[in-house]
Design a protein around this motif. Structure first.
Motif, PDB file in Angstrom:
ATOM      1  N   HIS A 187      31.612  22.001  23.734  1.00  0.00           N
ATOM      2  CA  HIS A 187      30.856  22.550  25.206  1.00  0.00           C
ATOM      3  C   HIS A 187      29.832  23.570  25.375  1.00  0.00           C
ATOM      4  CE1 HIS A 187      33.414  25.880  25.761  1.00  0.00           C
ATOM      5  NE2 HIS A 187      34.323  25.007  25.204  1.00  0.00           N
ATOM      6  N   PRO A 188      28.931  23.510  25.876  1.00  0.00           N
ATOM      7  CA  PRO A 188      27.988  24.494  25.899  1.00  0.00           C
ATOM      8  C   PRO A 188      28.608  25.853  25.997  1.00  0.00           C
ATOM      9  CG  PRO A 188      27.293  22.861  27.483  1.00  0.00           C
ATOM     10  CD  PRO A 188      28.519  22.686  27.020  1.00  0.00           C
ATOM     11  N   PRO A 189      28.059  27.027  25.552  1.00  0.00           N
ATOM     12  CA  PRO A 189      28.421  28.235  25.337  1.00  0.00           C
ATOM     13  C   PRO A 189      28.228  28.917  26.916  1.00  0.00           C
ATOM     14  CG  PRO A 189      26.235  28.358  24.453  1.00  0.00           C
ATOM     15  CD  PRO A 189      26.775  26.780  24.548  1.00  0.00           C
ATOM     16  N   GLU A 190      29.115  29.855  27.178  1.00  0.00           N
ATOM     17  CA  GLU A 190      28.962  30.755  28.083  1.00  0.00           C
ATOM     18  C   GLU A 190      28.294  32.006  27.692  1.00  0.00           C
ATOM     19  OE1 GLU A 190      32.458  31.051  30.740  1.00  0.00           O
ATOM     20  OE2 GLU A 190      33.580  29.728  29.217  1.00  0.00           O
ATOM     21  N   PHE A 191      27.955  32.842  28.596  1.00  0.00           N
ATOM     22  CA  PHE A 191      27.101  34.208  28.147  1.00  0.00           C
ATOM     23  C   PHE A 191      27.709  35.337  29.161  1.00  0.00           C
ATOM     24  CE2 PHE A 191      24.300  30.728  26.821  1.00  0.00           C
ATOM     25  CZ  PHE A 191      23.718  31.085  25.719  1.00  0.00           C
ATOM     26  N   VAL A 192      27.612  36.542  28.454  1.00  0.00           N
ATOM     27  CA  VAL A 192      27.917  37.684  28.967  1.00  0.00           C
ATOM     28  C   VAL A 192      26.498  38.565  28.515  1.00  0.00           C
ATOM     29  CG1 VAL A 192      28.931  38.759  26.989  1.00  0.00           C
ATOM     30  CG2 VAL A 192      29.259  39.898  29.298  1.00  0.00           C
ATOM     31  N   GLY A 224      20.047  43.804  28.235  1.00  0.00           N
ATOM     32  CA  GLY A 224      19.595  42.412  28.623  1.00  0.00           C
ATOM     33  C   GLY A 224      19.798  41.495  27.580  1.00  0.00           C
ATOM     34  N   VAL A 225      20.449  41.486  26.505  1.00  0.00           N
ATOM     35  CA  VAL A 225      20.712  40.683  25.200  1.00  0.00           C
ATOM     36  C   VAL A 225      21.991  39.869  25.865  1.00  0.00           C
ATOM     37  CG1 VAL A 225      21.695  40.564  23.006  1.00  0.00           C
ATOM     38  CG2 VAL A 225      19.798  42.177  23.366  1.00  0.00           C
ATOM     39  N   ARG A 226      21.887  38.692  25.749  1.00  0.00           N
ATOM     40  CA  ARG A 226      22.886  37.657  26.195  1.00  0.00           C
ATOM     41  C   ARG A 226      23.735  37.304  24.818  1.00  0.00           C
ATOM     42  NH1 ARG A 226      22.115  32.673  29.624  1.00  0.00           N
ATOM     43  NH2 ARG A 226      20.909  32.117  27.639  1.00  0.00           N
ATOM     44  N   LEU A 251      39.271  31.908  22.058  1.00  0.00           N
ATOM     45  CA  LEU A 251      37.984  32.542  22.317  1.00  0.00           C
ATOM     46  C   LEU A 251      37.144  32.454  20.943  1.00  0.00           C
ATOM     47  CD1 LEU A 251      35.969  33.962  24.575  1.00  0.00           C
ATOM     48  CD2 LEU A 251      37.160  36.147  23.970  1.00  0.00           C
ATOM     49  N   ARG A 252      35.931  32.073  20.903  1.00  0.00           N
ATOM     50  CA  ARG A 252      35.223  32.137  19.984  1.00  0.00           C
ATOM     51  C   ARG A 252      33.687  32.748  20.483  1.00  0.00           C
ATOM     52  NH1 ARG A 252      33.313  26.702  17.858  1.00  0.00           N
ATOM     53  NH2 ARG A 252      34.093  25.823  19.904  1.00  0.00           N
ATOM     54  N   LEU A 253      33.057  33.390  19.521  1.00  0.00           N
ATOM     55  CA  LEU A 253      31.836  34.062  20.000  1.00  0.00           C
ATOM     56  C   LEU A 253      30.805  34.335  18.813  1.00  0.00           C
ATOM     57  CD1 LEU A 253      31.934  37.679  19.088  1.00  0.00           C
ATOM     58  CD2 LEU A 253      34.264  37.177  20.424  1.00  0.00           C
ATOM     59  N   ASP A 254      29.938  34.743  19.039  1.00  0.00           N
ATOM     60  CA  ASP A 254      28.683  35.183  18.187  1.00  0.00           C
ATOM     61  C   ASP A 254      28.263  36.476  18.531  1.00  0.00           C
ATOM     62  OD1 ASP A 254      28.579  32.687  16.982  1.00  0.00           O
ATOM     63  OD2 ASP A 254      27.018  31.777  18.347  1.00  0.00           O
ATOM     64  N   GLY A 269      23.916  33.117  15.496  1.00  0.00           N
ATOM     65  CA  GLY A 269      24.153  31.988  16.080  1.00  0.00           C
ATOM     66  C   GLY A 269      23.559  31.677  17.298  1.00  0.00           C
ATOM     67  N   GLU A 270      24.391  31.538  18.538  1.00  0.00           N
ATOM     68  CA  GLU A 270      23.674  31.397  19.789  1.00  0.00           C
ATOM     69  C   GLU A 270      23.356  32.649  20.520  1.00  0.00           C
ATOM     70  OE1 GLU A 270      25.208  27.213  21.050  1.00  0.00           O
ATOM     71  OE2 GLU A 270      26.794  28.192  20.116  1.00  0.00           O
ATOM     72  N   SER A 271      23.681  33.719  20.255  1.00  0.00           N
ATOM     73  CA  SER A 271      23.361  34.926  20.737  1.00  0.00           C
ATOM     74  C   SER A 271      21.977  35.385  20.678  1.00  0.00           C
ATOM     75  CB  SER A 271      24.616  36.113  20.358  1.00  0.00           C
ATOM     76  OG  SER A 271      25.979  35.802  20.796  1.00  0.00           O
ATOM     77  N   GLU A 272      21.615  36.130  21.746  1.00  0.00           N
ATOM     78  CA  GLU A 272      20.351  36.777  21.424  1.00  0.00           C
ATOM     79  C   GLU A 272      20.266  38.054  20.858  1.00  0.00           C
ATOM     80  OE1 GLU A 272      18.493  34.972  25.857  1.00  0.00           O
ATOM     81  OE2 GLU A 272      18.934  37.238  25.625  1.00  0.00           O
ATOM     82  N   GLY A 273      19.221  38.632  20.407  1.00  0.00           N
ATOM     83  CA  GLY A 273      19.154  39.745  19.714  1.00  0.00           C
ATOM     84  C   GLY A 273      18.591  39.421  18.317  1.00  0.00           C
ATOM     85  N   ALA A 274      18.166  40.664  17.499  1.00  0.00           N
ATOM     86  CA  ALA A 274      17.919  40.643  16.182  1.00  0.00           C
ATOM     87  C   ALA A 274      19.098  40.928  15.224  1.00  0.00           C
ATOM     88  CB  ALA A 274      16.739  41.568  16.140  1.00  0.00           C
TER      89      ALA A 274
END
Length: 248
Positions: free
Chosen positions: A6-11, A16-18, A61-64, A69-74
């Protein structure tokens, strides 16, 4: 086992990085998978655990990490401290209860920092070829000189990351967060799975980690013909069996 994506959720961090995550709600403690260096939540072990959790009704719970992956930032802005805080931010938003942390390679170092930060909320740890303190034991004098002179070092990788980049900021954060220099104040049950044919993280690292942990409930599990990935069907079955015994 059926994989349900399913699509990811974001924090959103303060800058401002999601940060992307997928939270499968279910029974028992929440199983949190911490990927390795330059890896993400879509890796084979993470996917296999998610499929198992979905089939059995467990919370997972999985995360990047930021820059992965799908998280923002460098990616090159990442450090141990930043990625630890990324995970803490996701855990806070997901409002999970008791936790079992599973750390793969670099994620095995991060799980120690998180267990210290979260205290009694963490009821178990599972390391997969855990690599704590690798900035200390995996860099020679020439590597350190290159990092000091250029701000980074690049290494070839056998895992699809070419090149593998380690920045001076990450290396310095590693040296600030060394954990196997004394007793590690973690008391929950710990299981350390390691392949004895691992070409990247010596299996003796898990033996040293087991000795350093304060917990009296620590088991090391050797896979004699296992490599660093431990992603074969029999390796995944061993991982799932190990997690099941901690979760139930």
């Amino acid at each position: 086992m059926t994989r349900v994506e399913h699509p990811p959720e974001f924090v959103t961090r303060a800058d401002g990085v999601r940060l992307a995550y997928r939270y499968l709600r279910g029974k028992g403690p929440t199983i949190i998978f911490l990927p390795g260096y330059m890896s993400d939540m879509q890796g084979g072990k993470a996917q296999a655990l998610a499929a198992w959790a979905a089939d059995k009704g467990f919370a997972m719970l999985r995360l990047d990490y930021s820059g992965c992956g799908e998280s923002e930032g460098a990616f090159e802005n990442g450090t141990l401290d930043i990625w630890r805080d990324d995970v803490l931010a996701v855990i806070a938003q997901a409002t999970v209860g008791p936790i079992i942390l599973i750390g793969s390679s670099f994620g095995g170092w991060l799980m120690l920092l998180l267990a210290e930060a979260l205290g009694d909320q963490v009821i178990g740890l599972v390391g997969i070829a855990a690599a704590p303190d690798f900035t200390d034991w995996d860099f020679d004098d020439a590597d350190r000189a290159t990092i000091a002179a250029t701000g980074r070092i690049e290494r070839p990788s056998d895992y699809g990351y070419d090149p593998m980049v380690i920045t001076q900021g990450f290396w310095q954060s590693g040296q600030r967060n060394l954990r196997m220099t004394g007793k590690i104040g973690i008391d929950c049950p710990v299981r350390l799975i390691h392949g004895q044919c691992d070409p990247d993280v010596p299996w003796e690292t898990s033996l040293k980690l087991a000795a350093a942990l304060r917990s009296s409930d620590v088991q090391t599990i050797w896979v004699k013909d296992g490599d660093h990935r431990l992603s074969r069907d029999q390796d995944i079955a061993l991982l799932i069996d190990t997690v099941t015994k901690l979760a139930c």
